[in-house]
Motif scaffolding. Sequence first.
Motif, PDB file in Angstrom:
ATOM      1  N   ASP A  93      -7.205   5.764   3.985  1.00  0.00           N
ATOM      2  CA  ASP A  93      -8.149   4.717   3.594  1.00  0.00           C
ATOM      3  C   ASP A  93      -8.890   5.203   2.352  1.00  0.00           C
ATOM      4  OD1 ASP A  93      -9.804   2.571   3.364  1.00  0.00           O
ATOM      5  OD2 ASP A  93     -10.771   2.792   5.318  1.00  0.00           O
ATOM      6  N   THR A  94      -8.263   5.006   1.205  1.00  0.00           N
ATOM      7  CA  THR A  94      -8.791   5.523  -0.053  1.00  0.00           C
ATOM      8  C   THR A  94      -9.701   4.544  -0.772  1.00  0.00           C
ATOM      9  OG1 THR A  94      -6.939   4.676  -1.369  1.00  0.00           O
ATOM     10  CG2 THR A  94      -6.665   6.844  -0.328  1.00  0.00           C
ATOM     11  N   GLY A  95      -9.733   3.291  -0.293  1.00  0.00           N
ATOM     12  CA  GLY A  95     -10.543   2.275  -0.956  1.00  0.00           C
ATOM     13  C   GLY A  95      -9.757   1.371  -1.878  1.00  0.00           C
ATOM     14  N   ARG A 125      -3.490   0.812  -4.112  1.00  0.00           N
ATOM     15  CA  ARG A 125      -2.683   1.791  -4.837  1.00  0.00           C
ATOM     16  C   ARG A 125      -2.854   3.185  -4.237  1.00  0.00           C
ATOM     17  NH1 ARG A 125      -0.281   0.606  -9.421  1.00  0.00           N
ATOM     18  NH2 ARG A 125      -1.577  -1.277  -9.500  1.00  0.00           N
ATOM     19  N   GLY A 126      -4.096   3.547  -3.944  1.00  0.00           N
ATOM     20  CA  GLY A 126      -4.352   4.856  -3.350  1.00  0.00           C
ATOM     21  C   GLY A 126      -3.788   4.964  -1.949  1.00  0.00           C
ATOM     22  N   ASP A 127      -3.982   3.904  -1.139  1.00  0.00           N
ATOM     23  CA  ASP A 127      -3.482   3.933   0.243  1.00  0.00           C
ATOM     24  C   ASP A 127      -1.964   4.068   0.288  1.00  0.00           C
ATOM     25  OD1 ASP A 127      -6.040   3.632   1.184  1.00  0.00           O
ATOM     26  OD2 ASP A 127      -5.816   1.520   1.753  1.00  0.00           O
ATOM     27  N   LEU A 128      -1.276   3.247  -0.492  1.00  0.00           N
ATOM     28  CA  LEU A 128       0.186   3.241  -0.437  1.00  0.00           C
ATOM     29  C   LEU A 128       0.770   4.521  -1.042  1.00  0.00           C
ATOM     30  CD1 LEU A 128       0.723  -0.517  -1.291  1.00  0.00           C
ATOM     31  CD2 LEU A 128       1.161   0.581   0.910  1.00  0.00           C
ATOM     32  N   THR A 129       0.148   5.033  -2.076  1.00  0.00           N
ATOM     33  CA  THR A 129       0.598   6.306  -2.643  1.00  0.00           C
ATOM     34  C   THR A 129       0.457   7.428  -1.624  1.00  0.00           C
ATOM     35  OG1 THR A 129       0.034   5.646  -4.909  1.00  0.00           O
ATOM     36  CG2 THR A 129       0.175   8.018  -4.454  1.00  0.00           C
ATOM     37  N   ALA A 130      -0.680   7.465  -0.941  1.00  0.00           N
ATOM     38  CA  ALA A 130      -0.916   8.498   0.072  1.00  0.00           C
ATOM     39  C   ALA A 130       0.061   8.358   1.237  1.00  0.00           C
ATOM     40  CB  ALA A 130      -2.354   8.422   0.570  1.00  0.00           C
ATOM     41  N   GLN A 131       0.348   7.121   1.656  1.00  0.00           N
ATOM     42  CA  GLN A 131       1.247   6.918   2.783  1.00  0.00           C
ATOM     43  C   GLN A 131       2.682   7.302   2.436  1.00  0.00           C
ATOM     44  OE1 GLN A 131       0.323   6.502   5.690  1.00  0.00           O
ATOM     45  NE2 GLN A 131       1.891   5.503   6.923  1.00  0.00           N
ATOM     46  N   VAL A 132       3.128   6.969   1.240  1.00  0.00           N
ATOM     47  CA  VAL A 132       4.482   7.369   0.829  1.00  0.00           C
ATOM     48  C   VAL A 132       4.582   8.891   0.781  1.00  0.00           C
ATOM     49  CG1 VAL A 132       6.150   7.332  -1.070  1.00  0.00           C
ATOM     50  CG2 VAL A 132       5.000   5.228  -0.386  1.00  0.00           C
ATOM     51  N   ARG A 133       3.538   9.563   0.302  1.00  0.00           N
ATOM     52  CA  ARG A 133       3.534  11.034   0.314  1.00  0.00           C
ATOM     53  C   ARG A 133       3.637  11.574   1.742  1.00  0.00           C
ATOM     54  NH1 ARG A 133      -1.512  12.504  -3.764  1.00  0.00           N
ATOM     55  NH2 ARG A 133      -0.445  12.086  -5.753  1.00  0.00           N
ATOM     56  N   ALA A 168       8.910   0.061  15.185  1.00  0.00           N
ATOM     57  CA  ALA A 168       7.956  -1.053  15.181  1.00  0.00           C
ATOM     58  C   ALA A 168       6.537  -0.577  14.925  1.00  0.00           C
ATOM     59  CB  ALA A 168       8.037  -1.817  16.505  1.00  0.00           C
ATOM     60  N   ASP A 169       6.151   0.536  15.530  1.00  0.00           N
ATOM     61  CA  ASP A 169       4.797   1.057  15.332  1.00  0.00           C
ATOM     62  C   ASP A 169       4.583   1.483  13.886  1.00  0.00           C
ATOM     63  OD1 ASP A 169       3.995   0.634  17.908  1.00  0.00           O
ATOM     64  OD2 ASP A 169       4.311   2.702  18.577  1.00  0.00           O
ATOM     65  N   ARG A 170       5.576   2.135  13.285  1.00  0.00           N
ATOM     66  CA  ARG A 170       5.424   2.581  11.903  1.00  0.00           C
ATOM     67  C   ARG A 170       5.336   1.395  10.952  1.00  0.00           C
ATOM     68  NH1 ARG A 170       2.733   5.855  12.924  1.00  0.00           N
ATOM     69  NH2 ARG A 170       2.467   5.863  10.687  1.00  0.00           N
ATOM     70  N   ARG A 171       6.110   0.357  11.190  1.00  0.00           N
ATOM     71  CA  ARG A 171       6.060  -0.807  10.310  1.00  0.00           C
ATOM     72  C   ARG A 171       4.760  -1.584  10.494  1.00  0.00           C
ATOM     73  NH1 ARG A 171      10.912  -1.569   7.654  1.00  0.00           N
ATOM     74  NH2 ARG A 171      10.336  -3.689   7.045  1.00  0.00           N
ATOM     75  N   ARG A 172       4.260  -1.619  11.716  1.00  0.00           N
ATOM     76  CA  ARG A 172       2.956  -2.271  11.932  1.00  0.00           C
ATOM     77  C   ARG A 172       1.855  -1.526  11.179  1.00  0.00           C
ATOM     78  NH1 ARG A 172       4.951  -3.683  17.238  1.00  0.00           N
ATOM     79  NH2 ARG A 172       4.380  -1.632  18.053  1.00  0.00           N
ATOM     80  N   ALA A 173       1.955  -0.201  11.150  1.00  0.00           N
ATOM     81  CA  ALA A 173       0.940   0.594  10.449  1.00  0.00           C
ATOM     82  C   ALA A 173       0.938   0.273   8.958  1.00  0.00           C
ATOM     83  CB  ALA A 173       1.195   2.082  10.682  1.00  0.00           C
ATOM     84  N   VAL A 174       2.123   0.227   8.346  1.00  0.00           N
ATOM     85  CA  VAL A 174       2.192  -0.103   6.925  1.00  0.00           C
ATOM     86  C   VAL A 174       1.722  -1.538   6.685  1.00  0.00           C
ATOM     87  CG1 VAL A 174       3.695  -0.276   4.909  1.00  0.00           C
ATOM     88  CG2 VAL A 174       4.049   1.557   6.566  1.00  0.00           C
ATOM     89  N   ALA A 175       2.012  -2.424   7.631  1.00  0.00           N
ATOM     90  CA  ALA A 175       1.538  -3.807   7.506  1.00  0.00           C
ATOM     91  C   ALA A 175       0.009  -3.871   7.465  1.00  0.00           C
ATOM     92  CB  ALA A 175       2.075  -4.655   8.652  1.00  0.00           C
ATOM     93  N   GLN A 176      -0.651  -2.956   8.179  1.00  0.00           N
ATOM     94  CA  GLN A 176      -2.116  -2.905   8.108  1.00  0.00           C
ATOM     95  C   GLN A 176      -2.578  -2.537   6.703  1.00  0.00           C
ATOM     96  OE1 GLN A 176      -4.153  -0.665  11.235  1.00  0.00           O
ATOM     97  NE2 GLN A 176      -2.372  -0.915  12.555  1.00  0.00           N
ATOM     98  N   LEU A 177      -1.909  -1.553   6.091  1.00  0.00           N
ATOM     99  CA  LEU A 177      -2.260  -1.194   4.721  1.00  0.00           C
ATOM    100  C   LEU A 177      -2.043  -2.374   3.781  1.00  0.00           C
ATOM    101  CD1 LEU A 177      -0.747   2.401   4.280  1.00  0.00           C
ATOM    102  CD2 LEU A 177      -3.071   1.759   4.925  1.00  0.00           C
TER     103      LEU A 177
END
Length: 208
Positions: free
Chosen positions: A91-93, A96-104, A141-150
């Motif tokens: 939760d970077t605010g 762009r920050g959230d998705l970059t951090a999640q891909v890492r 399903a859980d992992r995709r739901r998590a990305v859907a939240q982002l």
Amino acid sequence: MAEAAGADAVAGADGILAYPTGGRSDRIHECLLRTTEELLREGGVPAATVDAIAARSGVSKATIYKHWPCRTALAANAFGRMMADALPLPDTGSARGDLTAQVRQVSAFYASPDGRVFAQLIAACVDDPSGAAYFREYFLADRRRAVAQLWQRAVDRGETRPGIDAETATDLLFGPLVFRLLTNHHPLTENEADKLTTTTLPALLLPH
């Protein structure tokens, strides 16, 4: 060839077996999941055979098949539990920050021993539709739901380009990582993860 459950095992429309519940059955179910988790940590999917699970847990193979239709299903169920808290949402605010951090994070996960188990499960599910149903339900399903939240955060902030949904964004951002894990043709490093987001995010997000 996948190991098959007994003829009396009946799966629902989602492919998930309605296993015995209550009292002793619940304790057996939990014991089998814990045993499978141990074996996955020790030797991955090849180590989590029904024979090995039965020997270590003291539960008969016939009983195991009353709870799961095949060993891949049990392994997927156990692996999903192991990984439930492995990839906390950033939760970077900003999107762009959230998705970059999640891909890492996901890239680092795939590069770890747990990532190798993940790859083994995908391979096992190719010829095992019963196991694939459990992999989708208890891990994917859980992992995709998590990305859907982002993604929904980004939508709520007005940061996304019109017409792009969470499913499409997830596949574009994380699909290359899965391909690299399975083919081992390119390294799963933070630098390479950042190259993917730098290339992909402009197509998904509005200019900032």
